[in-house]
Design a protein around this motif. Structure first.
Motif, PDB file in Angstrom:
ATOM      1  N   GLU B 115       0.842  -1.204   0.000  1.00  0.00           N
ATOM      2  CA  GLU B 115       0.000   0.000   0.000  1.00  0.00           C
ATOM      3  C   GLU B 115       0.881   1.260   0.000  1.00  0.00           C
ATOM      4  O   GLU B 115       0.542   2.260  -0.627  1.00  0.00           O
ATOM      5  CB  GLU B 115      -0.924  -0.009   1.217  1.00  0.00           C
ATOM      6  N   ARG B 118       2.235   1.531  -3.594  1.00  0.00           N
ATOM      7  CA  ARG B 118       1.223   2.008  -4.558  1.00  0.00           C
ATOM      8  C   ARG B 118       0.745   3.424  -4.224  1.00  0.00           C
ATOM      9  O   ARG B 118      -0.085   3.977  -4.914  1.00  0.00           O
ATOM     10  CB  ARG B 118       0.021   1.054  -4.565  1.00  0.00           C
ATOM     11  N   LYS B 119       1.274   3.971  -3.148  1.00  0.00           N
ATOM     12  CA  LYS B 119       0.967   5.340  -2.690  1.00  0.00           C
ATOM     13  C   LYS B 119      -0.511   5.519  -2.356  1.00  0.00           C
ATOM     14  O   LYS B 119      -1.078   6.595  -2.536  1.00  0.00           O
ATOM     15  CB  LYS B 119       1.413   6.378  -3.723  1.00  0.00           C
ATOM     16  N   THR B 120      -1.144   4.468  -1.872  1.00  0.00           N
ATOM     17  CA  THR B 120      -2.554   4.572  -1.495  1.00  0.00           C
ATOM     18  C   THR B 120      -2.726   4.678   0.019  1.00  0.00           C
ATOM     19  O   THR B 120      -3.828   4.913   0.502  1.00  0.00           O
ATOM     20  CB  THR B 120      -3.356   3.352  -1.998  1.00  0.00           C
ATOM     21  N   GLU B 122      -1.586   6.945   2.089  1.00  0.00           N
ATOM     22  CA  GLU B 122      -1.809   8.287   2.616  1.00  0.00           C
ATOM     23  C   GLU B 122      -3.303   8.626   2.657  1.00  0.00           C
ATOM     24  O   GLU B 122      -3.796   9.197   3.638  1.00  0.00           O
ATOM     25  CB  GLU B 122      -1.044   9.321   1.782  1.00  0.00           C
ATOM     26  N   ALA B 123      -4.021   8.230   1.592  1.00  0.00           N
ATOM     27  CA  ALA B 123      -5.463   8.531   1.553  1.00  0.00           C
ATOM     28  C   ALA B 123      -6.180   7.846   2.722  1.00  0.00           C
ATOM     29  O   ALA B 123      -7.102   8.398   3.317  1.00  0.00           O
ATOM     30  CB  ALA B 123      -6.051   8.064   0.230  1.00  0.00           C
ATOM     31  N   LEU B 124      -5.704   6.667   3.052  1.00  0.00           N
ATOM     32  CA  LEU B 124      -6.299   5.916   4.163  1.00  0.00           C
ATOM     33  C   LEU B 124      -6.018   6.612   5.503  1.00  0.00           C
ATOM     34  O   LEU B 124      -6.864   6.627   6.401  1.00  0.00           O
ATOM     35  CB  LEU B 124      -5.689   4.509   4.152  1.00  0.00           C
ATOM     36  N   LEU B 125      -4.826   7.214   5.596  1.00  0.00           N
ATOM     37  CA  LEU B 125      -4.467   7.903   6.846  1.00  0.00           C
ATOM     38  C   LEU B 125      -5.330   9.145   7.084  1.00  0.00           C
ATOM     39  O   LEU B 125      -5.492   9.585   8.208  1.00  0.00           O
ATOM     40  CB  LEU B 125      -2.983   8.308   6.838  1.00  0.00           C
TER      41      LEU B 125
END
Lengths: 305, 272
Positions: B115, B118-120, B122-125
């Motif tokens: 994750e 894939r740089k995804t 941060e959005a989750l954080l």
């Protein structure tokens, strides 16, 4: 001013690096606030601190009346953040991306489905909503990421380089979206190094340089600080060397014209007379107000070692 | 605890995993090879020709050193039948542990380091989920998948083993206490340990591949167990499996606590 963001001496250190140094900032409700700076200036660190994703080394922030460090979960329910890279899951479809995030923001199953469908329609993605995002163009991914930011209708929206990599048409759509958000009473915190964009959209801007706030104000106020206007001249090619020798501060533009920054209005007639007396052939003389770009580069030049 | 958020992350991670060839190939291939092909090969090989003399003497030596319970389980059988029982019930027991361990490790590497890659992440954080909810949700997907695939593997292995046993011995070998303890007690414990180690590793690396390579060290104790049994240093028994499970669960408490500490938002965001 009814501030939605207030910081006092907000700082963050990563090991030896002071990424943010004593930030003092107030952003009013309903404002489009531009946050400018070079890469590594501390913009993203600030956004993370203001959302409780990073904790400050010292200083405080109050966002929407909450402390990001203490009330991060409650705060993030009311903010939406577009990260610098779209950060959409490429193995999932656009619909799945939105529905899953809608659930993460507390929407019920039916509400999540309806909101996702509405945003897919609004952002022109409904036709390919069930395809995997891996096959989308960069612009489509960015639109999807923007749609995700709006899922829970946040009061405060952070947009980190929202038009980065977009073609002019897509960038204009994003600008329209930002204006629409502002018209709907939302506060937008726009992080960008696109100065024209900031000048076009922002009520006020702040310039960050190596973690320190260098300037804050409306674009006009900041431009006013530079003093004077920019004198733009088109001269005959044969007399260009003479013009350059008479105007040592002049810069040559790509189109061949000469640009002289920081000229006071009252100096202009004398300057033009001097050029004419010096045998310089003039096609055109015009004045330009200093842009945010001028301010930005002036500040950067001051800071440079 | 926000269960909706927890299930949303779980759904996201499991959907992402099932759509990744790089993750799914080992998850499908390893159980087929380990729990179907290998047991068939090992148990049927002696049937295809006479057992060579050295195999017979090695088998004899192994049985001489084996505990009474193990000896009793093969008493009265021909050497070929003894090979089948020993292979199916005992030798493959530690090998089975590789299944929950590998599944948990691959999915955790994809979920945590992948994750980031894939740089995804941060959005989750930036979602309202708390650190604890996020950690729990992201840890549950590899663990649940590992336990489910482990149980499925156990069921498939039991069918294959029983077919072989029925053909060779005229009796069924599965389920038995040893394998029940493996599948229901030690397997889930090993899956949790593998998950914890992969999370610890993922906090320090930036790619799925790096996480897989470094997290792979967790397989070493299982390999040691396989070798230990083959050389007669130790023998897998129900008691040993229950004891090992207890130790691994205790270890999990420590490893998962450390992993949770590393999973704090601030720590993750500092490394993005």
């Amino acid at each position: 001013m009814n501030p939605v963001i207030q910081t006092h001496q907000l700082s963050r250190r990563f090991g030896e690096i002071l990424a943010l140094d004593g930030l003092e900032l107030e952003v009013a409700a309903g404002e489009v606030f531009g946050f400018l700076g070079h890469n590594g200036a501390g913009k993203t660190t600030t956004v993370r601190l203001l959302n409780g994703v990073l904790e400050p080394t010292s200083g405080q922030a109050v966002v929407l009346g909450l402390s990001p460090a203490r009330d991060g979960s409650a705060l993030r329910r009311r903010t939406g953040v577009l990260t610098e890279t779209p950060a959409v899951d490429e193995r999932l479809s656009a619909r799945e991306n939105l529905e899953i995030y809608a659930r993460l923001y507390g929407l019920g199953p039916a509400q999540a489905r309806a909101r996702a469908a509405q945003l897919l329609e609004q952002f022109g993605l409904a036709g390919r909503a069930d395809e995997r995002v891996g096959g989308y163009s960069k612009g489509m991914k960015q639109r999807l990421a923007l749609a995700r930011v709006l899922l829970h209708e946040p009061e405060l929206i952070f947009l980190d380089e929202p038009t980065s990599g977009l073609d002019p048409v897509a960038a204009r759509e994003v600008h329209e979206l930002i204006r629409g958000l502002q018209a709907a009473g939302r506060t937008v915190f726009l992080t960008t190094h696109n100065l024209a964009e900031a000048q076009l959209l922002c009520h006020r801007v702040a310039v960050l340089e190596r973690g320190r706030l260098r300037a804050i104000g409306t674009p006009e106020e900041l431009a006013g600080r530079l003093g004077g206007v920019r004198l733009v001249l088109e001269v005959t090619p044969a007399t260009l060397p003479a013009a350059l020798s008479l105007l040592p501060k002049a810069e040559r533009r790509e189109n061949g014209s000469l640009s002289v920054p920081g000229v006071r209005r009252e100096e202009v007639p004398a300057l033009v007379s001097r050029l004419a007396a010096g045998g310089v052939g003039l096609y055109r003389v015009s004045l330009e107000e200093p842009s945010l770009e001028d301010v930005y580069f002036a500040l950067h030049a001051e800071e440079a070692p | 605890m926000n269960r909706d958020a927890l299930f949303a992350v779980l759904r996201k991670d499991l959907l992402a995993v099932t759509r990744s060839r790089g993750v799914m190939i080992p998850i499908v291939l390893v159980p087929v090879v380990m729990l179907v092909l290998l047991p068939l090969l090992v148990t049927f090989a002696p049937q295809l020709g006479n057992l060579p003399g050295n195999t017979l003497s090695e088998l004899q030596t192994f049985l001489e050193r084996a505990p009474a319970a193990l000896k009793a389980s093969v008493a009265g059988y021909s050497p070929a039948q003894q090979v089948a029982v020993l292979a199916l019930v005992y030798f493959f027991a530690p090998l089975y542990l590789i299944l929950p361990l590998m599944v948990s490790s691959v999915i955790a590497a994809d979920s945590f380091a992948g994750e980031k890659e894939r740089k995804t992440l941060e959005a989750l954080l930036y979602t309202p989920t708390s650190d604890r909810e996020l950690f729990l949700a992201k840890a549950l997907s590899p663990w649940l998948a590992a336990v489910l695939i482990g149980l499925l593997g156990f069921a498939v292995y039991s069918v294959v083993g029983n077919l072989v046993a029925w053909n060779l011995l005229g009796r069924l070998l599965f389920p038995n206490w040893l394998w029940a303890a493996l599948a229901l007690w030690l397997g889930p414990a090993v899956a949790a340990l593998s998950l914890g180690v992969t999370v610890l590793v993922s906090a320090r690396v930036n790619t799925f591949q790096e996480a897989m390579q470094l997290g792979g060290v967790i397989v070493l104790p299982v390999v040691a167990l396989v070798i230990g049994q083959a050389t007669g240093v130790m023998y897998v028994s129900t008691g040993l499996v229950l004891l090992m499970g207890l130790v691994v669960w205790a270890l999990n408490a420590l490893v998962l606590t450390l992993a949770f500490r590393l999973f704090r938002r601030d720590n993750l965001a500092s490394r993005l």
